[in-house]
Design a protein around this motif. Structure first.
Motif, short mmCIF file in Angstrom:
data_model
loop_
_atom_site.label_atom_id
_atom_site.label_comp_id
_atom_site.label_asym_id
_atom_site.label_seq_id
_atom_site.Cartn_x
_atom_site.Cartn_y
_atom_site.Cartn_z
N ILE A 191 -2.20 49.42 16.71
CA ILE A 191 -1.47 48.44 15.89
C ILE A 191 -0.35 49.20 15.18
N ILE A 192 0.86 48.76 15.40
CA ILE A 192 2.02 49.47 14.84
C ILE A 192 2.73 48.52 13.88
N GLU A 193 2.76 48.92 12.62
CA GLU A 193 3.30 48.02 11.60
C GLU A 193 4.74 48.38 11.27
N ILE A 194 5.64 47.46 11.53
CA ILE A 194 7.06 47.68 11.22
C ILE A 194 7.66 46.35 10.77
N SER A 195 8.38 46.40 9.68
CA SER A 195 8.96 45.16 9.14
C SER A 195 10.03 44.62 10.07
N LYS A 196 10.13 43.28 10.15
CA LYS A 196 11.20 42.66 10.94
C LYS A 196 12.55 43.00 10.35
N LYS A 197 12.55 43.32 9.06
CA LYS A 197 13.82 43.63 8.39
C LYS A 197 14.44 44.91 8.95
N GLU A 198 13.62 45.74 9.60
CA GLU A 198 14.15 47.01 10.12
C GLU A 198 14.83 46.83 11.47
N ARG A 199 14.89 45.60 11.95
CA ARG A 199 15.44 45.35 13.28
C ARG A 199 16.82 45.93 13.52
N ASN A 200 17.75 45.66 12.59
CA ASN A 200 19.15 45.98 12.86
C ASN A 200 19.64 47.23 12.14
N GLU A 201 18.73 48.11 11.82
CA GLU A 201 19.13 49.31 11.11
C GLU A 201 20.27 50.03 11.84
N ASP A 202 21.12 50.66 11.08
CA ASP A 202 22.21 51.48 11.64
C ASP A 202 23.30 50.67 12.33
N GLU A 203 23.21 49.35 12.37
CA GLU A 203 24.24 48.58 13.06
C GLU A 203 25.22 48.05 12.02
N GLY A 224 17.33 50.13 24.88
CA GLY A 224 18.29 51.15 25.33
C GLY A 224 18.73 52.03 24.18
N VAL A 225 18.99 51.42 23.03
CA VAL A 225 19.39 52.20 21.84
C VAL A 225 18.27 53.19 21.51
N ALA A 226 17.02 52.69 21.53
CA ALA A 226 15.88 53.56 21.21
C ALA A 226 15.78 54.71 22.22
N ALA A 227 16.00 54.41 23.50
CA ALA A 227 15.89 55.44 24.54
C ALA A 227 16.96 56.52 24.33
N LEU A 228 18.20 56.10 24.13
CA LEU A 228 19.28 57.09 23.98
C LEU A 228 19.12 57.87 22.69
N ARG A 229 18.69 57.18 21.63
CA ARG A 229 18.51 57.88 20.35
C ARG A 229 17.43 58.94 20.44
N SER A 230 16.45 58.74 21.35
CA SER A 230 15.40 59.75 21.47
C SER A 230 15.64 60.64 22.69
N ASN A 231 16.89 60.72 23.12
CA ASN A 231 17.28 61.64 24.20
C ASN A 231 16.64 61.36 25.54
N ILE A 266 26.91 42.81 24.32
CA ILE A 266 26.40 43.38 23.05
C ILE A 266 25.66 44.68 23.35
N CYS A 267 24.83 44.62 24.40
CA CYS A 267 24.02 45.78 24.79
C CYS A 267 24.93 46.96 25.13
N LEU A 268 25.96 46.67 25.93
CA LEU A 268 26.88 47.72 26.37
C LEU A 268 27.57 48.37 25.16
N LYS A 269 27.98 47.51 24.22
CA LYS A 269 28.66 48.02 23.02
C LYS A 269 27.72 48.95 22.23
N ARG A 270 26.46 48.53 22.08
CA ARG A 270 25.51 49.35 21.32
C ARG A 270 25.24 50.68 22.03
N LEU A 271 25.10 50.62 23.36
CA LEU A 271 24.78 51.85 24.10
C LEU A 271 25.96 52.82 24.10
N ASN A 272 27.16 52.28 24.26
CA ASN A 272 28.34 53.16 24.25
C ASN A 272 28.47 53.89 22.92
N ARG A 273 28.17 53.19 21.84
CA ARG A 273 28.26 53.82 20.52
C ARG A 273 27.29 54.99 20.38
N ILE A 274 26.08 54.79 20.88
CA ILE A 274 25.08 55.86 20.78
C ILE A 274 25.51 57.03 21.65
#
Ligand SMILES: C[S@@+](CC[C@H](N)C(=O)[O-])C[C@H]1O[C@@H](n2cnc3c(N)ncnc32)[C@H](O)[C@@H]1O
Length: 314
Positions: free
Chosen positions: A208-220, A260-267, A282-290
């Motif tokens: 069980i992994i507890e994470i707030s929904k508010k953390e969804r868009n962090e860093d964006e 994808g953001v999570a994958a690139l951020r963790s190398n 949207i996905c492409l924009k986020r991935l290019n930034r990372i």
């Protein structure tokens, strides 16, 4: 070699192009066939349905109890999961998000195809109560007198539709059978074990992994217009638990690209498929930034190098 590949189209076609035994982890979040949605995903229809004050066909979202919904989801996912099985390396994991009412359909598909069902994981979040009182329906009844209506409303005070506050989104943790022992499989394919050094709360990793929904868009710095964005932190944790740096993560329902953001951020490397052009963008924009921000080089063994050349070279 590129760090990600993103396709705009139907994953039912694109998955067929991916070589056998080449993917290190699938973590994906398919459409849930929300009431009234078929397997032909239509974003406009969905947005209209959900915007109608959370009501579909005169009933609150989630209460239009259509038994066909689960059957359709199972039929839709069966050929897709078959492709997942083919493209994952032996011992690799397949994590598929679902919801409490439909989880079993996905689990049965994966199990029947040959995956070993290792666990059910749960993303725990704040939740929002959705249960409805029956007062409105009682008041509309023509077969009751006003006195009877008042009596029934009083009797049903506090009694609502059977919807506990949803606070957990379940995921399958399925594993393609490994070849030989855990160690043999690891030495040949680099997958099949779990990294217990990875922790989200300082404790041994739990199901069980507890994470707030508010953390969804962090860093964006822009609002992500998608109805079901997953928290990057949650996906990053799961990716780090089940893969090493440099390995390949696939999401065939990429949406806004959080996986994808999570994958690139963790190398890790990422392959994503998204059918809707506006989410693909949207996905492409986020991935290019990372990708602009990171430049880490990772050493691969020769098997991994050859597999990745097949996946990422043009
Ligand atoms: C539940 S959402 C995924 C959201 C994603 N996890 C995120 O964080 O943004 C499912 C996505 O699958 C896409 N989709 C639906 N059917 C598809 C198909 N056949 N092939 C590829 N993508 C599809 C939808 O457009 C939607 O964006």
């Amino acid at each position: 070699m590129e760090k990600f590949k993103l396709y705009n189209g139907d994953c039912r076609s694109y998955l067929k192009e991916i070589p056998d035994n080449s993917i290190d982890l699938i973590i994906t979040d398919p459409p849930y066939f929300i009431d009234g949605m078929g397997d032909e995903w239509n974003d406009c229809d969905l947005t209209k349905k959900v915007k109608k004050a959370g009501v579909i066909g005169g009933l609150p979202v989630g209460m239009k109890f259509d038994k066909e919904q689960g059957i359709r989801l199972q039929e839709f996912m069966q050929p897709i999961c078959k492709e997942y099985y083919r493209i994952l390396k032996p011992g690799a994991f397949c994590i598929v998000f679902s919801q409490a009412r439909l989880y079993h359909r996905i689990a049965v598909v994966l199990d029947d195809i040959g995956f070993e069902m290792r666990d059910m994981l749960g993303w725990k979040y704040e939740g929002q109560a959705k249960a409805f009182s029956q007062d409105h329906f009682i008041k509309k009844r023509k077969d009751f007198s006003e006195i009877e209506k008042a009596k029934i409303i009083k009797e049903l005070q506090g009694w609502k539709t059977p919807q506990l506050k949803p606070q957990i989104e379940p995921m399958t943790l399925a594993q393609k059978p490994k070849e030989g022992t855990f160690v043999d499989n690891w030495l040949n394919y680099g997958v099949g074990l779990m990294n217990t050094n990875e922790s989200i709360n300082g404790m041994f990793p739990g199901n069980i992994i507890e994470i707030s929904k508010k953390e969804r868009n962090e860093d964006e710095d822009f609002k992500i217009e998608h109805l079901t964005v997953k928290p990057v932190k949650l996906i990053e944790h799961l990716i780090k638990l089940f893969t090493k740096e440099g390995q390949v993560v696939l999401d065939s329902f990429a949406g806004s690209g959080s996986h994808g953001v999570a994958a690139l951020r963790s190398n890790r490397k990422f392959i994503g498929i998204e059918i809707e052009k506006k989410y693909y963008d949207i996905c492409l924009k986020r991935l290019n930034r990372i990708e602009e921000k990171s430049s880490n080089l990772i050493k691969l063994n020769s098997y991994e190098y050859n597999q990745q050349m097949a996946l990422f070279s043009n």
